[in-house]
Design an enzyme around this catalytic site. Structure first.
Site, short mmCIF file in Angstrom:
data_model
loop_
_atom_site.label_atom_id
_atom_site.label_comp_id
_atom_site.label_asym_id
_atom_site.label_seq_id
_atom_site.Cartn_x
_atom_site.Cartn_y
_atom_site.Cartn_z
N ARG A 102 0.80 -1.21 0.00
CA ARG A 102 0.00 0.00 0.00
C ARG A 102 0.84 1.27 0.00
O ARG A 102 0.64 2.17 -0.81
CB ARG A 102 -0.87 0.01 1.26
N THR A 103 1.77 1.34 0.92
CA THR A 103 2.52 2.59 1.07
C THR A 103 3.32 2.87 -0.20
O THR A 103 3.29 3.98 -0.74
CB THR A 103 3.46 2.50 2.29
N LYS B 260 24.73 -6.92 -1.86
CA LYS B 260 26.18 -7.16 -1.99
C LYS B 260 26.95 -6.61 -0.80
O LYS B 260 28.17 -6.63 -0.78
CB LYS B 260 26.70 -6.49 -3.26
N ARG C 128 11.85 3.08 3.27
CA ARG C 128 11.38 2.15 4.31
C ARG C 128 12.54 1.22 4.64
O ARG C 128 13.19 0.68 3.73
CB ARG C 128 10.18 1.33 3.86
N HIS D 9 5.93 5.87 11.34
CA HIS D 9 5.31 5.78 10.02
C HIS D 9 4.49 7.06 9.85
O HIS D 9 3.26 7.03 9.85
CB HIS D 9 4.46 4.51 9.93
#
Lengths: 305, 155
Positions: free
Chosen positions: A55-56, A84, A105, A133
Site C-alpha cells: 500500500r505505502t 552485496k 522504508r 510511520h
C-alpha cells in the site's frame, strides 16, 4: 514551518497548523486522484523500500505519477547493492544524486533520520522498524478530518498491539496536537511503551488504558484497529486466549455509536470480521484510498514550486 | 582547607568533589578514564562530608576537564562539584549540570537501531528528556534509557 524541501521523519515534526494545511491541499488533490495534475513534471521520486510494502509504496508511486513526476526505485533488498553488502548510507548517497526526493522504508529504527542527515534531497520516512510511520499517521488523521470535519473533540479507541505497531506510535504522536480522548485497548503484555506514555503525559493527552473494548466501545467516535501478532506472545496459549477479545465484529459494533468509524492501516488478517465490511462503520477501505490524494498533497508541498 | 589529606593536593588538573559515596569508579568510567591511559588519578572513597555524610573524591592530575566533558558526570553524581586546579589553587569551581545531549559515550540498547548497524555513519547520540531521574532518548530510534541501562552499554 515551510513545507518546501522539508524532511518527513517523525509525526512529531508536524504540528496542527502543518497538518491542517496539508489536509486542505489533500482535499483539493482528491479531484485529481484518478486523473492528472502535472505540477511535478520533470521531478524524480526515488522509492527505496528495503522492506516489502504494498500500500505505502504503490500509493507513493501513484501519487507521484498523478502529479506528472517520474518514479525510480526498488522494493526489497534483493537484486540491489544492499545485497552485496553496500551500506544503507551509500545507497542513500547514490539515490540523492539521482532523485529530487527519497522515500525510505527500512527495518532499522532511525534509518530515515540518518538518510535525512546524509541526503540533500528531502527524505520521507515510509516506516522504520517499530518506530515511525508518519505518512500513515497523516493519512489516518486526514481520514478522521474528512469524515467528521474535525479532529478536536473526538474519542478515539486504539486496539491491538499498541506496543509494537509503528502506525500506532505515529498516530498517537500526531493526535497529541489535537484535543482528543484516547482509549488504548490491549492485553497487558502489549500495553504502550514508556516512550508513548511519557509523550502523552508531557503533551497532556487524555488517555486511559483498558484491556477490553466492551468497556469503552459506547464512548468512541473512532475505533482504530491494529493486528496482534502471535510471535509477540511468549506463551502461544495466551495468544489463543486473548485474540478473540481484540476482534471487531458486528456484535461489538452494535454497542457503539451509530457513526462509529472503524479504521485499520491494513493489511488485516482476522482482527476485523469481514461481515463488518458491509456496515456503515467500515472506514478502512476509504482510509486506504485517501492515501493517494494525501501523498499527492505531501509530495506537492515538499517538491512543488 | 582539608584537615587531613588522604591523598596529597594536585598541582594542576581537576578535582571532582561531592561524589555520592561509592560512585567514584562509575564517574571514572563515564569519563572514559582508565588505567591504560597512564593518567595519574587519585580516588578517595567514603570520606566524611558535612553535606553528604559520606562522599567520594576523584583527583585527576594534569588534565583540566571542560564543562562539556563534566556534564556527563551529573548522570551518575548529580551532587558533584568540579574544581579546576592550577598551581595548587582552585581557579574555577562549579556544580555539574545535566547535559542536554550526550554524544558517543553510550550505545543504544535497541538492537535494530540504525546506530547499531555495522558500517553506518550514525553516531550514538542521546537527548535528555527527563531530569529526575534522568531519562535519555536515542536521537535516532527514540528509545528511552535510564542511566543504569546506559552504564551497561558504555562505549
Amino acid at each position: 514551518m515551510a513545507w518546501r524541501g522539508r524532511d518527513v521523519i517523525t509525526a512529531l515534526d508536524f504540528d496542527r497548523r502543518d497538518l491542517e494545511e496539508l489536509f486542505e491541499v489533500a482535499r483539493e488533490m482528491e479531484a485529481y486522484a484518478r486523473s492528472r495534475r502535472d505540477v511535478l513534471r520533470g521531478k524524480v521520486l526515488a522509492v527505496a523500500f528495503f522492506e516489502p510494502s504494498t500500500r505505502t509504496r504503490l500509493s507513493f508511486e501513484t501519487a507521484m505519477k498523478r502529479l506528472g513526476g517520474e518514479v525510480v526505485g526498488f522494493s526489497g533488498p534483493e537484486g540491489t547493492s544492499a545485497e552485496k553488502g553496500e551500506t544503507f548510507a551509500d545507497t542513500i548517497r547514490m539515490l540523492d544524486a539521482y532523485a529530487d526526493c527519497i522515500v525510505v522504508r527500512h527495518r532499522a529504527e532511525g534509518a530515515a533520520k540518518l538518510a535525512a542527515e546524509i541526503a540533500e534531497a528531502p527524505v520521507i520516512n515510509a516506516g522504520d522498524g517499530a518506530s515511525n510511520h508518519p505518512t500513515q499517521a497523516m493519512l489516518d488523521l486526514y481520514t478522521m478530518w474528512r469524515t467528521f470535519g474535525r479532529i478536536d473533540g473526538l474519542s478515539i479507541g486504539v486496539m491491538g498491539d499498541i506496543r509494537h505497531a509503528r502506525t500506532v506510535n505515529s498516530l498517537i504522536q500526531s493526535l497529541s496536537n489535537f484535543d482528543v480522548s484516547l482509549y488504548l485497548i490491549a492485553p497487558e503484555t502489549l500495553y504502550p511503551r514508556r516512550e508513548v506514555l511519557d509523550l502523552m503525559e508531557r503533551r497532556s493527552v487524555r488517555y486511559v488504558v483498558v484491556d477490553n473494548a466492551k468497556e469503552v466501545i459506547g464512548k468512541l467516535d473512532v475505533l482504530y484497529v491494529v493486528r496482534i501478532q502471535k510471535e509477540r506472545f511468549l506463551d502461544p496459549l495466551e495468544y489463543e486466549r486473548v485474540k478473540g477479545s481484540y476482534r471487531v465484529t458486528p456484535e461489538l459494533l452494535s454497542r457503539g455509536k451509530p457513526h462509529l468509524l472503524v479504521m485499520h492501516p491494513l493489511p488485516r488478517v482476522d482482527e476485523i470480521d469481514p461481515a463488518v465490511d458491509s456496515t456503515p462503520h467500515a472506514g478502512y477501505f476509504r482510509q486506504a484510498s485517501l492515501g493517494v490524494p494525501l501523498r499527492m498533497a505531501l509530495l506537492y508541498m515538499v517538491l512543488g514550486e | 582547607m582539608e584537615r587531613e589529606l588522604v591523598v596529597k593536593k594536585i598541582r594542576r588538573g581537576t578535582v571532582i568533589d561531592h561524589i555520592p559515596a561509592g560512585k567514584a569508579l562509575q564517574v571514572l568510567r563515564v569519563l572514559g578514564i582508565d588505567a591504560a591511559d597512564g593518567q595519574v588519578v587519585a580516588l578517595v572513597m567514603n570520606v566524611e562530608s558535612s553535606k553528604l555524610g559520606r562522599k567520594d573524591i576523584v583527583k585527576i592530575e594534569g588534565r583540566e576537564l571542560s564543562k562539556e566533558e563534566t556534564g556527563i558526570i551529573a548522570l551518575i553524581a548529580p551532587t558533584a562539584t568540579i574544581n579546576i586546579i592550577r598551581d595548587f589553587q582552585v581557579v574555577d569551581k562549579y556544580k555539574v549540570s545535566l547535559p542536554h545531549i550526550v554524544v558517543g559515550r553510550f550505545r543504544c540498547s535497541n538492537p535494530i537501531c540504525i546506530t547499531n548497524m555495522p558500517g553506518e555513519p550514525a553516531t550514538y547520540r542521546f537527548v535528555l528528556v527527563r531530569e529526575e531521574p534522568p531519562i535519555l532518548s536515542c536521537d535516532y530510534c527514540g528509545r528511552y534509557h535510564t542511566v543504569e541501562e546506559l552504564m551497561g552499554s558504555i562505549t
